[in-house]
Design a protein around this motif. Structure first.
Motif: not given
Length: 304
Positions: A8-12, A22-34, A41-42, A131-134
């Motif tokens: 879940a960097g800039a592209l993902g 658009a209506g898809a069910n999206v989940q982000f598989i990330v590490r603890e820091k992200r 911050n959302g 990605l910005d600082d947030n």
């Protein structure tokens, strides 16, 4: 459609938000820091094509707790792919397909060796975003294309379903029945573009002024095209013309993501792009002096 984003960097993040809206069910598989950043911050997109945000994105840090997915989008850098294989193994089930949008082609061998050819779709992305600082996405051009297609006849239905949800999203999506050629065209282009900008530490406008550097670019494109031929991918003269048209359409200050990473002292995709091309050329006993020169100089520079 249920979509999991691994990386879940800039592209993902960009494509994940667009699909979600658009209506898809999206989940982000990330590490603890992200995960902590997203929880605080959302997830917001600041884009020339329209801002968007998810205030409470679905975040998963333990892949064994993830909801089943129809498609897993892999958007990590090439040098991080091996580190997410274990995560993917926990996410993939009998009904799941993997859509990689990495640069190059080396990752297809890695993914198909682990999950089989029937599981891995063809895909690529053309977008300039950071990605910005947030942890929000800064999309700095109008280009936001994701391109995908089947590499096996059994993948047509899932690609059609992805095309349907993507058509409803605020982004450019292309279902391609020639996705392998598309992938190799981008590989040819980005290997030449990233190589010449990074090794010279110059932006594209400076390089296109001089016949000598233009000739090096031409030779890099030609050598990549030779490799593609040996891999049974027909990159035509029209593809070369398209590459030059793209280079001349870029702002004079434009440069490659590899060059940007090099300037920041970050890891670069040298092995995944130029290194992998040299391995393929060696397999086919091709003479590629310009690619080898670019690779050799960059290998020395990044080791300093």
């Amino acid at each position: 459609m249920n979509i999991s984003i691994v990386g879940a960097g800039a592209l993902g993040s960009y494509f994940g938000v667009r699909w979600s809206k658009a209506g898809a069910n999206v989940q982000f598989i990330v590490r603890e820091k992200r995960a902590a950043q997203l929880q605080d911050n959302g997830l917001k997109i600041n884009s020339m094509n329209g801002d968007d945000q998810i205030e409470n994105p679905v975040i998963v840090t333990d892949p064994t707790q993830a909801a089943p997915a129809d498609i897993i989008v892999v958007s990590v850098k090439g040098y991080h792919l091996e580190s997410v294989i274990d995560t993917l193994e926990k996410l993939v089930d009998a009904h799941t397909y993997i859509l990689p949008i990495l640069n190059g082609v080396k990752h297809y061998d890695v993914l198909t060796n682990h999950f089989g050819k029937k599981k891995v779709l063809g895909g690529l992305a053309n977008i300039i975003a950071t990605l910005d600082d947030n942890g929000h996405v800064k999309h700095t051009s109008k280009i936001d294309e994701i391109r995908f297609g089947p590499l096996d006849e059994g993948q047509i239905e899932i690609c059609e379903q992805l095309a349907e949800i993507s058509a409803a999203a605020n982004m450019t999506s292309v279902y391609s029945d020639k996705i392998l050629t598309d992938i190799w065209y981008k590989y040819m282009f980005i290997t030449a573009f990233s190589g010449i900008t990074t090794v010279s530490n110059m932006e594209i406008g400076e390089l296109l002024v001089h016949e000598e550097t233009k000739d090096i670019i031409q030779q890099l494109l030609h050598e990549m095209r030779q490799i593609a031929f040996c891999e049974k991918v027909d990159l035509t003269v029209q593809h070369l013309e398209k590459a030059w048209k793209t280079l001349y359409s870029l702002p004079a200050s434009a440069t490659s993501s590899m060059h940007q990473d090099y300037r920041k002292g970050l890891h670069v995709e040298l092995e995944h792009l130029q290194g992998a091309a040299i391995e393929l050329a060696s397999k086919h006993q091709l003479d590629i002096p310009h690619l080898k020169t670019i690779y050799g100089i960059l290998k020395a520079k990044i080791s300093l």
